[in-house]
Design a protein around this motif. Structure first.
Motif, PDB file in Angstrom:
ATOM      1  N   GLN A  52      -8.428   7.987   7.827  1.00  0.00           N
ATOM      2  CA  GLN A  52      -8.012   6.661   7.381  1.00  0.00           C
ATOM      3  C   GLN A  52      -8.416   5.599   8.390  1.00  0.00           C
ATOM      4  O   GLN A  52      -8.918   4.524   8.012  1.00  0.00           O
ATOM      5  N   SER A  98      -1.778   5.043   0.324  1.00  0.00           N
ATOM      6  CA  SER A  98      -3.136   4.677  -0.091  1.00  0.00           C
ATOM      7  C   SER A  98      -3.629   3.407   0.574  1.00  0.00           C
ATOM      8  O   SER A  98      -4.786   3.004   0.373  1.00  0.00           O
ATOM      9  N   SER A 121      -3.208   2.722   9.357  1.00  0.00           N
ATOM     10  CA  SER A 121      -3.955   3.986   9.361  1.00  0.00           C
ATOM     11  C   SER A 121      -3.038   5.175   9.578  1.00  0.00           C
ATOM     12  O   SER A 121      -3.356   6.300   9.157  1.00  0.00           O
ATOM     13  N   SER A 123     -12.268   5.118   8.343  1.00  0.00           N
ATOM     14  CA  SER A 123     -12.678   4.412   7.120  1.00  0.00           C
ATOM     15  C   SER A 123     -12.408   2.924   7.241  1.00  0.00           C
ATOM     16  O   SER A 123     -13.261   2.088   6.890  1.00  0.00           O
ATOM     17  N   TYR A 145      -5.426   8.423  -4.198  1.00  0.00           N
ATOM     18  CA  TYR A 145      -5.009   8.897  -2.875  1.00  0.00           C
ATOM     19  C   TYR A 145      -4.539  10.345  -2.925  1.00  0.00           C
ATOM     20  O   TYR A 145      -4.799  11.124  -1.996  1.00  0.00           O
ATOM     21  N   ALA A 198      -4.591   2.308   3.625  1.00  0.00           N
ATOM     22  CA  ALA A 198      -5.778   2.273   4.487  1.00  0.00           C
ATOM     23  C   ALA A 198      -7.059   2.385   3.670  1.00  0.00           C
ATOM     24  O   ALA A 198      -8.007   1.605   3.864  1.00  0.00           O
ATOM     25  N   PHE A 199      -7.104   3.350   2.741  1.00  0.00           N
ATOM     26  CA  PHE A 199      -8.305   3.538   1.939  1.00  0.00           C
ATOM     27  C   PHE A 199      -8.511   2.372   0.974  1.00  0.00           C
ATOM     28  O   PHE A 199      -9.651   1.941   0.744  1.00  0.00           O
TER      29      PHE A 199
END
Length: 486
Positions: A88, A135, A130, A91, A67, A137-138
C-alpha cells in the motif's frame, strides 16, 4: 576482468549520483522508522468487512469488492500484514512521484517550489493511510494515477495513455464508489485531447463498457443473492442515515401517508428519537456514523426485527436486503422536508468539508490494543493483542491535518485568483488548463462529498495532494509575474 569491474563501478557511481535514488531511499527509510513505532497495522470496522469478503471469496460485499480481491491475491503468496502495508505504501508513493513529476513538467518553477513539491511525499498522512487495512491507500493511489493521466492526455499526449486510462478507471471504481464521477471528467478531457476521432470514440466506448459491465454485474449479483435489484446496498443505508440526521431535528410525524411496508420502520424511528430527546448528551448531535453503524440506532434495530426468526441466513444477505427499503425511506423523508435536509445535513456537511474530521485516523487501531479473531486468523497473528505506542505523539500531526487541509484549500484558491488577476480568467496556457481541470474536479468532488455522506478526512486526501501541488506551481508563476511558458 578489470574492464568489467571499471564498468560496474562507473554504472554504480552514476546511479548513486541520481537524486531520485536518494529520494527513494529517504522515503523507504522514513517508512521503516514509522513501522518501528507502529509495527502492527491499524484496523477499523471496515477492515473486518473487507477481510470477511476475502475469507469467503465473495463476489460482492457491503463495500466495493476490489480491496477484498487484493487481500485474496496477496494471500496466495503471504498472509503477512507487513507485506500488505508495504504494498500500500509503495503504491501510494509511486503514484505521488508520478504526479509530482508531471506537475513540475507543466511549467518551469524555481528550486524552492520543487522542494515543496517533493516534501509532499513525506506528508505523515501517507504513512498512516498506508498502515490501515482499508481500501483507502489503493483508491487514493489509483485516483492520483487517474488525475496524472489526465495531465498526460492534455500536456504530454501519447496514444498508449488512452488504453491504460480505461484500465485505471475500471479498477478505481472497484475500490470505492467515490470514483463514480471520474469517467465523466475523463470523457471530457479525451474529447479535447489530441487523439484521433477513431481513438476518442474507441476509448470512450471502452470506458463506458468497462464501468457499465461492472455496474450490471454487481446489480445482477445483488439480485441473485438478495432478490433485490440494486447496485449498492450501502447507498440505501447511507441515504436513510443522512435523512435521520435531518429528521431528528423535526417534530415526530405519524407517517400515515407512508407505504405500508415502511410504517413499522418509521414507528421504530419515532420511538428511538423519543428516547434520544430525553438524553442530555445525544449520540447524533454531530454528523457521523451513529445512524449508520450503531447497534442501538433504528436502522440496525429494524434489521434485527425483520430477521429475528432467521438464524441461518448470512449477515451480508440480511444487510443487503434492507438497502432498497432504507433508500425508499430516506427518499421519503428528504422529499417531504427538502429545506430541513438542506439546513440540518447539507449545511453542516459543507462546514465539515473545509475542516474534515480525522475520524478513525485520530486514533491508532481505534484506540485498542487488540484486533478481532477474523484479523488474527487471516493475518496469522500469534494473538489478538497488538503493540501500540504508549505515548502516540505521531497522532498530533494527524490531528492537525484538518487545519492543513483547510489552509491548503485557501492557498489553492488564493493562488488561482492571483493567477487570473495577473494573466486573465480566460486563456489557454498550460497553467490555465491545469487550473480549469482542478477547479472542475474540486467543484464536482465538493458537491458529491457533501451530498453523499458525512465528511471525513480520509476521503479528502486525494484532493489534498492535487490541490497543494497545483497551488505550489501556480503560486510560483504568480510570484514570478511572468506568463511565459505558463
Amino acid at each position: 576482468m578489470a574492464l568489467i569491474d571499471n564498468y560496474k563501478t562507473g554504472i554504480w557511481t552514476a546511479y548513486i549520483k541520481h537524486p531520485q535514488v536518494w529520494l527513494g531511499a529517504a522515503l523507504l527509510l522514513s517508512f521503516l522508522l514509522f513501522k518501528r513505532l507502529y509495527p502492527a497495522a491499524s484496523f477499523i470496522p471496515d477492515s473486518y468487512s473487507y477481510i470477511a469478503a476475502a475469507f469467503h471469496n465473495m463476489k460482492i460485499n457491503i463495500w466495493p469488492i476490489g480491496y477484498s480481491k487484493v487481500l485474496r491475491f496477496v494471500s496466495v503468496f503471504t498472509h503477512s500484514q507487513l507485506v500488505l502495508v508495504w504494498l500500500q505504501y509503495l503504491s501510494l508513493q509511486l503514484s505521488l512521484f508520478y504526479l509530482v513529476n508531471r506537475i513540475l513538467a507543466i511549467s518551469p518553477v524555481n528550486r524552492y517550489t520543487r522542494y515543496l513539491a517533493i516534501a509532499v511525499l513525506f506528508n505523515p498522512i501517507v504513512f498512516y493511510i498506508s498502515n490501515m487495512i482499508t481500501s483507502d491507500a489503493f483508491f487514493i493511489a489509483l485516483s492520483i494515477v487517474w488525475f496524472t493521466q489526465l495531465l498526460d492526455l492534455i500536456f504530454f499526449f501519447k496514444s498508449r495513455t488512452l488504453w491504460v486510462h480505461v484500465l485505471v478507471l475500471a479498477l478505481v471504481f472497484t475500490f470505492r464508489y467515490n470514483g463514480i464521477f471520474y469517467p465523466m471528467i475523463s470523457i471530457g478531457v479525451i474529447l479535447l485531447s489530441a487523439a484521433s476521432r477513431k481513438a476518442k470514440i474507441t476509448t470512450i466506448c471502452g470506458i463506458l463498457l468497462a464501468n457499465g459491465a461492472f455496474i450490471l454485474n454487481t446489480t445482477d449479483l445483488y439480485k441473485e443473492k438478495t432478490n433485490t435489484s440494486q447496485f449498492s446496498a450501502f447507498g440505501g443505508w447511507q441515504l436513510a442515515a443522512n435523512s435521520l440526521y435531518m429528521y431528528s431535528h423535526l417534530p415526530q410525524e405519524s407517517g400515515k401517508d407512508l407505504p405500508a411496508d415502511l410504517q413499522p420502520l418509521h414507528a421504530m424511528v419515532n420511538k428511538h428519537l423519543d428516547s434520544l430527546n430525553r438524553l442530555h448528551s445525544r449520540p447524533d448531535s454531530l454528523l457521523g456514523i451513529y445512524y449508520l453503524w450503531d447497534d442501538k440506532a433504528p436502522l440496525k434495530s429494524y434489521l434485527r426485527t425483520v430477521w429475528q426468526k432467521d438464524s441461518t441466513t448470512d449477515y451480508f444477505v440480511k444487510y443487503a436486503s434492507m438497502g432498497n427499503i432504507f433508500r425508499r425511506y430516506g427518499e421519503y423523508l428528504i422529499g417531504h422536508h427538502p429545506l430541513a435536509y438542506f439546513k440540518y445535513f447539507i449545511v453542516p456537511n459543507f462546514k465539515a468539508f473545509y475542516v474534515p474530521p480525522p475520524e478513525f485516523l485520530a486514533a491508532f487501531n481505534m484506540g485498542s490494543n487488540k484486533v478481532d479473531t477474523l484479523a488474527q486468523v487471516w493475518f496469522d497473528l500469534n494473538s489478538k493483542e497488538v503493540k501500540v505506542p504508549k505515548t502516540d505523539y505521531g497522532m498530533i500531526a494527524i490531528k492537525l491535518m484538518p487545519i492543513v487541509f483547510a489552509l491548503t484549500n485557501c492557498f489553492y484558491l488564493a493562488s488561482c485568483l492571483g493567477f487570473f488577476y495577473l494573466f486573465g480568467l480566460f486563456g489557454w496556457t498550460n497553467l490555465h488548463k491545469l487550473i480549469y481541470l482542478t477547479l472542475l474536479i474540486a467543484s464536482i468532488n465538493m458537491v458529491f462529498s457533501i451530498t453523499a455522506s458525512p465528511i471525513v478526512l480520509r476521503y479528502q486526501i486525494f484532493p489534498l495532494f492535487v490541490f497543494s501541488l497545483t497551488a505550489f506551481v501556480v503560486f510560483d508563476k504568480v510570484l514570478s509575474n511572468s506568463p511565459e511558458n505558463g
